[in-house]
Design a protein around this motif. Structure first.
Motif, PDB file in Angstrom:
ATOM      1  N   ALA A   1       0.774  -1.115  -0.012  1.00 55.86           N
ATOM      2  CA  ALA A   1       0.224   0.068   0.109  1.00 55.86           C
ATOM      3  C   ALA A   1       1.025   1.145   0.035  1.00 55.86           C
ATOM      4  CB  ALA A   1      -1.054   0.057   1.311  1.00 55.86           C
ATOM      5  N   ASP A   2       1.849   1.341   0.772  1.00 57.13           N
ATOM      6  CA  ASP A   2       2.951   2.446   0.744  1.00 57.13           C
ATOM      7  C   ASP A   2       3.476   2.692  -0.541  1.00 57.13           C
ATOM      8  OD1 ASP A   2       2.564   2.692   3.631  1.00 57.13           O
ATOM      9  OD2 ASP A   2       4.334   1.839   4.212  1.00 57.13           O
ATOM     10  N   ARG A   3       3.870   1.672  -1.227  1.00 53.95           N
ATOM     11  CA  ARG A   3       4.443   1.798  -2.533  1.00 53.95           C
ATOM     12  C   ARG A   3       3.612   2.146  -3.555  1.00 53.95           C
ATOM     13  NH1 ARG A   3       7.580  -2.960  -0.715  1.00 53.95           N
ATOM     14  NH2 ARG A   3       6.065  -4.497  -1.975  1.00 53.95           N
ATOM     15  N   LEU A   4       2.382   1.729  -3.662  1.00 52.41           N
ATOM     16  CA  LEU A   4       1.447   2.111  -4.596  1.00 52.41           C
ATOM     17  C   LEU A   4       0.891   3.615  -4.543  1.00 52.41           C
ATOM     18  CD1 LEU A   4      -0.936  -1.160  -4.511  1.00 52.41           C
ATOM     19  CD2 LEU A   4       0.643  -0.478  -6.489  1.00 52.41           C
ATOM     20  N   ALA A   5       0.483   3.921  -3.185  1.00 56.48           N
ATOM     21  CA  ALA A   5       0.289   5.527  -3.039  1.00 56.48           C
ATOM     22  C   ALA A   5       1.659   6.393  -2.702  1.00 56.48           C
ATOM     23  CB  ALA A   5      -0.452   5.392  -1.736  1.00 56.48           C
ATOM     24  N   ALA A   6       2.452   5.752  -2.906  1.00 60.34           N
ATOM     25  CA  ALA A   6       3.659   6.724  -2.723  1.00 60.34           C
ATOM     26  C   ALA A   6       4.023   7.872  -3.938  1.00 60.34           C
ATOM     27  CB  ALA A   6       5.129   6.088  -2.494  1.00 60.34           C
TER      28      ALA A   6
ATOM     29  N   ASP B   1       9.232  10.263  -1.925  1.00 57.37           N
ATOM     30  CA  ASP B   1       8.954   9.454  -0.787  1.00 57.37           C
ATOM     31  C   ASP B   1       9.592   8.092  -0.788  1.00 57.37           C
ATOM     32  OD1 ASP B   1       6.731  11.064  -0.346  1.00 57.37           O
ATOM     33  OD2 ASP B   1       5.041   9.740  -1.156  1.00 57.37           O
ATOM     34  N   ALA B   2      10.087   7.734   0.265  1.00 61.13           N
ATOM     35  CA  ALA B   2      11.015   6.544   0.644  1.00 61.13           C
ATOM     36  C   ALA B   2      10.573   5.257  -0.102  1.00 61.13           C
ATOM     37  CB  ALA B   2      11.466   6.270   1.932  1.00 61.13           C
ATOM     38  N   ALA B   3       9.352   5.241  -0.061  1.00 60.53           N
ATOM     39  CA  ALA B   3       8.397   3.877  -0.830  1.00 60.53           C
ATOM     40  C   ALA B   3       8.215   4.156  -2.455  1.00 60.53           C
ATOM     41  CB  ALA B   3       7.308   3.788  -0.152  1.00 60.53           C
ATOM     42  N   TYR B   4       8.631   5.298  -2.699  1.00 59.39           N
ATOM     43  CA  TYR B   4       8.427   5.459  -4.405  1.00 59.39           C
ATOM     44  C   TYR B   4       9.190   4.569  -5.058  1.00 59.39           C
ATOM     45  CZ  TYR B   4       7.412   8.075  -8.659  1.00 59.39           C
ATOM     46  OH  TYR B   4       7.114   8.305  -9.911  1.00 59.39           O
TER      47      TYR B   4
ATOM     48  N   TYR C   1      -2.126   5.360 -14.740  1.00 55.01           N
ATOM     49  CA  TYR C   1      -3.553   5.153 -14.862  1.00 55.01           C
ATOM     50  C   TYR C   1      -4.134   6.011 -13.758  1.00 55.01           C
ATOM     51  CZ  TYR C   1      -2.055   0.927 -16.878  1.00 55.01           C
ATOM     52  OH  TYR C   1      -1.386  -0.143 -17.874  1.00 55.01           O
ATOM     53  N   ALA C   2      -3.762   6.425 -12.638  1.00 50.91           N
ATOM     54  CA  ALA C   2      -4.567   6.661 -11.642  1.00 50.91           C
ATOM     55  C   ALA C   2      -3.807   7.564 -10.526  1.00 50.91           C
ATOM     56  CB  ALA C   2      -5.345   5.577 -11.013  1.00 50.91           C
ATOM     57  N   ASP C   3      -4.770   8.221  -9.754  1.00 50.25           N
ATOM     58  CA  ASP C   3      -3.984   8.875  -8.528  1.00 50.25           C
ATOM     59  C   ASP C   3      -4.500   8.122  -7.426  1.00 50.25           C
ATOM     60  OD1 ASP C   3      -3.510  11.430  -9.462  1.00 50.25           O
ATOM     61  OD2 ASP C   3      -5.678  12.052  -9.573  1.00 50.25           O
ATOM     62  N   ALA C   4      -3.616   7.826  -6.469  1.00 50.01           N
ATOM     63  CA  ALA C   4      -3.834   6.835  -5.496  1.00 50.01           C
ATOM     64  C   ALA C   4      -3.574   7.201  -3.963  1.00 50.01           C
ATOM     65  CB  ALA C   4      -3.016   5.452  -5.854  1.00 50.01           C
ATOM     66  N   ARG C   5      -4.014   6.581  -3.067  1.00 51.75           N
ATOM     67  CA  ARG C   5      -3.960   7.279  -1.666  1.00 51.75           C
ATOM     68  C   ARG C   5      -4.091   6.004  -0.784  1.00 51.75           C
ATOM     69  NH1 ARG C   5      -8.544   8.017   1.058  1.00 51.75           N
ATOM     70  NH2 ARG C   5     -10.386   7.977  -0.430  1.00 51.75           N
ATOM     71  N   ARG C   6      -3.562   6.011   0.292  1.00 51.74           N
ATOM     72  CA  ARG C   6      -3.749   4.876   1.342  1.00 51.74           C
ATOM     73  C   ARG C   6      -5.039   5.532   1.882  1.00 51.74           C
ATOM     74  NH1 ARG C   6       0.411   1.460   4.613  1.00 51.74           N
ATOM     75  NH2 ARG C   6      -1.245   1.830   6.136  1.00 51.74           N
ATOM     76  N   ALA C   7      -5.915   4.552   2.217  1.00 54.48           N
ATOM     77  CA  ALA C   7      -7.285   4.770   2.671  1.00 54.48           C
ATOM     78  C   ALA C   7      -7.536   4.127   4.303  1.00 54.48           C
ATOM     79  CB  ALA C   7      -8.487   4.243   1.992  1.00 54.48           C
ATOM     80  N   GLY C   8      -6.529   3.980   4.806  1.00 53.67           N
ATOM     81  CA  GLY C   8      -6.398   3.357   6.353  1.00 53.67           C
ATOM     82  C   GLY C   8      -5.880   1.663   6.429  1.00 53.67           C
TER      83      GLY C   8
END
Length: 296
Positions: free
Chosen positions: A172-177, A181-184, A194-201
């Protein structure tokens, strides 16, 4: 703080028809009936907490006319909650025993809802394999293939506008980075195509059976206009850049461009400092770099 949601056993749609969700005892009884033993190979960890699946569906923000794609429905705990909100659910399940039982479970717990079950590998499906064009992806994805599944579905299903997926917390960290960011990394950049992503919890371990050995989290995404260029060309640059992420791009892209000098020329043509590292570039920069003409 989460909103107040229905109790653990049932919910109710606006038409007044109740949907009875699965509890922990029913999950185990279904597994025993089918002689299903959750396996790491298929990434099977079943959610047995009804409040959790209600939370997932609420966070997915589904519209009444949404056609939801669920990958890996398993025994149907999330499926039932999705049937409670969406116009229909297309469930893609690779395990024939689970796929065969799911329509019966839906009929028993969520009568008169529109469920379509497709027995297939989600990594191989195309739009032609599905009875309806999905508009949303909501799924507890098999963790060992979560990233390729999301990228494959976004590539194959143009009507898929948004999604909410449960994955391993680090994934999740990598997908939303974001760049910097360190996880990017490559998964972050490719999803951004394709999309804008964010962690949702986060999702606690205790809501799964069996309890996984890793933490889980939700990632939400909304499709956006893709950058210019051919996806294959852009992703080739992304893969080459992150294959040697500790090096500056002049060195990391030498093989892709033909030589360090050719890499420097193309980087400068794209307006990128050759000493920059891959984790500093957004997907638009990678697309600009892919569009630069090779040495000829």
């Amino acid at each position: 703080m989460d909103d107040v949601i229905p109790g653990p056993d049932q919910g109710e749609r606006s038409d007044g028809r109740a949907v009875r969700l699965l509890g922990a005892g029913e999950i185990r009884a279904l597994a025993a009936e089918l002689d299903v033993r959750p396996t790491k190979k298929l990434g099977q960890n079943f959610v047995h907490d009804a409040n959790t699946v209600r939370r997932i569906v609420r966070l997915a923000d589904l519209a009444p006319d949404d056609v939801v794609l669920e990958v890996g429905p398993g025994l149907g705990s999330l499926t039932l909650a999705l049937l409670d909100r969406a116009a229909s659910v297309v469930a893609v399940e690779i395990d024939p025993a689970l796929a065969g039982r799911l329509p019966t479970t839906a009929a028993e717990h969520a009568p008169d809802r529109a469920l379509h079950v497709v027995t297939a590998d989600a990594l191989r499906i195309t739009a032609a394999d599905l009875p309806q064009a999905p508009t949303a992806l909501v799924a507890n994805l098999p963790y060992n293939v979560a990233v390729p599944v999301v990228l494959h579905l976004l590539a194959e299903l143009p009507d898929l506008r948004r999604g909410l997926v449960m994955v391993q917390s680090e994934v999740a960290d990598r997908l939303a980075a974001r760049p910097g960011d360190a996880a990017y990394g490559a998964p972050s950049a490719k999803l951004a195509w394709y999309a804008d992503a964010r962690r949702a919890g986060p999702v606690p371990r205790g809501v799964f059976w069996p309890v996984p050995g890793v933490d889980s989290a939700l990632v939400a995404f909304t499709r956006r206009a893709t950058p210019s260029g051919r996806r294959e060309d852009v992703f080739a640059v992304v893969d080459a850049a992150f294959a040697q992420r500790r090096k500056g791009l002049r060195a990391a892209l030498a093989g892709w461009a033909g030589s360090p000098a050719d890499a420097e020329r193309r980087l400068r043509a794209a307006g990128i400092d050759p000493t920059t590292r891959a984790e500093r570039l957004g997907i638009e920069a990678f697309a600009a770099l892919a569009a630069t003409p090779p040495t000829g």
